[in-house]
Design an enzyme around this catalytic site. Structure first.
Site, short mmCIF file in Angstrom:
data_model
loop_
_atom_site.label_atom_id
_atom_site.label_comp_id
_atom_site.label_asym_id
_atom_site.label_seq_id
_atom_site.Cartn_x
_atom_site.Cartn_y
_atom_site.Cartn_z
N SER A 140 42.71 33.53 28.37
CA SER A 140 41.59 34.33 28.89
C SER A 140 41.87 35.80 28.67
CB SER A 140 41.44 34.07 30.39
OG SER A 140 40.52 34.99 30.97
N TYR A 153 45.04 34.73 39.09
CA TYR A 153 44.51 34.24 37.81
C TYR A 153 45.07 35.09 36.67
CZ TYR A 153 41.00 32.54 34.46
OH TYR A 153 40.37 31.98 33.38
C1 8X3 Z 1 37.60 34.11 32.73
C2 8X3 Z 1 37.30 35.48 32.26
O1 8X3 Z 1 36.23 37.67 32.99
O2 8X3 Z 1 36.58 35.99 34.75
O3 8X3 Z 1 38.65 33.52 32.04
O4 8X3 Z 1 38.47 37.17 33.82
S1 8X3 Z 1 37.16 36.60 33.54
#
Ligand code: 8X3
Length: 256
Positions: A140, A153
């Site tokens: 990502s 994340y």
């Molecule tokens: C998801 C992209 O923009 O939410 O992998 O970080 S974001």
């Protein structure tokens, strides 16, 4: 170099196949004549996808060692693969680090990092034996630039990206191509919903006013392009964002 299994030309295992980008990737590769093993935990959704596409449904949790071993045995018995596509993962929680929840971080590190490691470790001997293996990891843009409320994340995707880079260096001697696809804002059925604890109103706000967020199909097309390129062509890092997202912190929304 061994080419023991080189008869397999177009066989992929896709994780995270029960929804979103994984599901779209199963459709895209099946439509191009690939033999596809569709892997996720949710057996019913997988069964419906298998029925629709002709893919082989193999329900499994990629973070569970025993289930990964059983998955490997199933795929081996069914002829093997030359391409591993790691899409299982996702975000949980949007808390600032000061309020981080252990269970959210555990989920994200397990699903994105440990799951990718475990399944890749298990399938590497098969990919090496094929002689022209491919691993594609879906990370990502969240692994490139961190943002408020993204720490868990961001950390998970940065770690998944780091292991992808090490893998490319380690496996080049085995002629394994390692591709990383790094999407930005992609609107899928479940990503934001899961991140925001099932709150559909908050999830909708993630995409509100964005003229055209990317779709799961957009990413699946890119994944399909990358793995269908001749094996000596390595699209090693593909960053893809909607036009409205010029950078992680520059997302244009209509005010209307
Ligand atoms: C998801 C992209 O923009 O939410 O992998 O970080 S974001």
């Amino acid at each position: 170099m061994s080419t023991q299994n080189s008869a397999i030309q177009h066989a992929a295992l896709v994780t995270g196949a029960s929804s979103g980008i994984g599901e779209a990737t199963v459709r895209a590769l099946s439509a191009r004549g690939w033999k596809v093993f569709a892997v996720a935990r949710r057996a019913e959704r997988l069964a419906a996808l298998a029925e629709e596409t002709g893919a082989i449904s193999v329900p499994a949790d990629v973070t569970d060692d025993d289930q990964v071993a059983a998955l490997l045995a199933t795929v081996e018995a069914a002829g093997g693969i030359n391409t591993l596509i790691n899409i299982a993962g996702g975000a949980r929680g949007a808390d600032y680090l000061g309020e981080a929840k252990n269970e959210d971080w555990d989920f994200m590190l397990q699903a994105n990092v440990m799951g990718t490691m475990k399944i890749t470790r298990a399938f590497l001997p098969m990919l090496r034996a094929h002689g022209e293996g491919t691993v594609l990891n879906l990370t990502s843009t969240a692994g490139l630039v961190s943002y408020e409320g993204g720490s868990g994340y961001n950390a998970a995707k940065a770690a998944q990206r780091a292991l992808t880079q090490a893998l490319r260096l380690e496996e080049v001697v085995n002629n394994i191509r390692v591709i990383e696809v790094l999407p930005g804002l992609v609107q899928t059925e479940e990503f934001a919903l899961r991140r925001l604890g099932g709150d559909s109103e908050k999830a909708a706000k993630t995409y509100a006013g964005v003229a055209k967020p990317l779709t799961a199909e957009d990413i699946a097309d890119i994944v399909s392009y990358a793995v269908n390129a001749p094996h000596h062509v390595n699209l090693d890092e593909i960053v893809v964002r909607p036009v409205a997202q010029a950078a992680a912190h520059k997302l244009i929304r209509d005010q209307a």
